[in-house]
Design an enzyme around this catalytic site. Sequence first.
Site, short mmCIF file in Angstrom:
data_model
loop_
_atom_site.label_atom_id
_atom_site.label_comp_id
_atom_site.label_asym_id
_atom_site.label_seq_id
_atom_site.Cartn_x
_atom_site.Cartn_y
_atom_site.Cartn_z
CG ASP A 56 -3.35 3.77 -2.33
OD1 ASP A 56 -4.19 2.84 -2.13
OD2 ASP A 56 -3.13 4.67 -1.51
CG ASP A 97 -1.88 1.17 1.21
OD1 ASP A 97 -3.00 0.98 0.66
OD2 ASP A 97 -1.52 2.25 1.70
CG LEU A 98 1.64 3.14 -3.70
CD1 LEU A 98 1.46 3.96 -4.97
CD2 LEU A 98 3.03 2.54 -3.63
#
Length: 531
Positions: A449, A406-407
Amino acid sequence: MSNSVSDFSFACDVDADLNLLQVSGETSALLGFSTSEMVERKNYLHRCGHQDDLQALQALCETLPNSDTPSLHMRLRGKDKQFRIFWVSVTAYLQPDVISLSFVDVRHLPHAMTGLDSDIVTVLMETTNDFIFFKDAHHVLLAASQSMVSLCEPISHWREFSGKIDYEVFPESLVENYYNLEVQVYAGESVAQGIQPIIRPDGTQGWVDNRKYPVKNDAGEIIGLYGIARDVTAQVKALREQRLAASVFEHTSESIVIVDAQANVLNANPVFAKTTGREVNEVVGKNLKEVRHGSDGDEAFRRRWQRITDKGRWQGELSVQLPNGQIKTEMARYNVVKDEHGKDMWYVGIYTDITTIKNQAKALEYSASHDQLTGLPNRTLLAERLAEALARAKRHESEVVVAFIDLDSFKLVNDELGHHEGDQFLVETGKAMRACLREVDTLARVGGDEFVAVLTDVSGLDEYGPFLERILEALESVSDSTGRFTCTASIGVASYPMDGTTAEELIRRADQAMYSVKQSGKGAFKAYKAI
């Protein structure tokens, strides 16, 4: 003129333009118009005369009084719209621009042909399968074979043809063809021949080879004709089918080749020859492998050809390299052609270019299995790849690592710089992470994302840790176009079989481990067993 013939004749005076001036005689019985009705229709000859005959009459009138043969046949329509045939005699009056025409119904003219009532003629008329007929010198039937009855609904017996003209027994559209052949015979041709249509009473159409010959007296004068018409419907149909097949063969967009049992080319269409880089005459006589399948191995071609000759048919996809180096995908179909005894004669091969279809199918398949923005696998393909990896790991008792990525703070890029900049940021992060993995590994985008990596044949932290370290390091080099934002990520890890045995379990537990990283500071990775 005898009284009997005069009952079937009429006369008229016309001007130079063939308009009626006066009429006398039996017009009502012959044409259905009274003489007064005829005069009222001054342009009757133009309206009701056959145009070919009208032109001939005009030409004859222009030669008066010097014409040696001031007579001709003329077809006139009666009130019932049917043509009658008349023998017309032409005389020029002393007063200028007045011409006298005398019309006699040809059915009532005497004829010089004899012997048609003999036993031999009777047997011929009743037994022949061909269409045989006799006519006098004025297009009038004197006899016709019983076989012709099948073409003429008003006729039930061959003797009923006598004294009739074709317009009474055949459709007018057919008579035009028949009549024109007879004109050639009366003009002196030794034979007039044509392939001409017939229409049966049930409405079906056929074809006959119609041949007509003159009958002459001892002085060499034509006194009539006889004709023999043979049904050639089957031959015409076969010829048309051959011509159609030849046209398709020449003009189809598909490659077609005809070969013998040894795969030697007997014939090919231009499209096939073009794909070999040769002309048709350069292909004929060559072996199929040489001209079309040179890139195939000898054994592969031999096996394929063996299947074709054994089963009489074969179909399959082939990858073919054209002379220009282009690779195309083709659907090839081969079928045997047998003779009337069931013996193999040759084989017909048809090659259909399906390159575009295959490319479209690949594009659709790619679109269905890949993320449209980053080009990475989507959830669907991830599920397939992960299932395959788990099945392989189970067989070989190996491990599979699932990393949920997960960004961090990606929402800021979208909010501050807009979606276009955010999309480009995702593309660049996808490229950076993919470059850190092996070809056998999978990186999929599963959310805005969120990404999932699947690593196979790795055992423990010592083997998968370096890959994840490289991902975190690579992401630090990714920034937006303004340079305001850089990228970090939180990564959770779950391993098969220690943390789960199904795809759902592994992804869920990797997700849980990722959230643990988020809570403890982000920008790192953590295994499920460590939370």
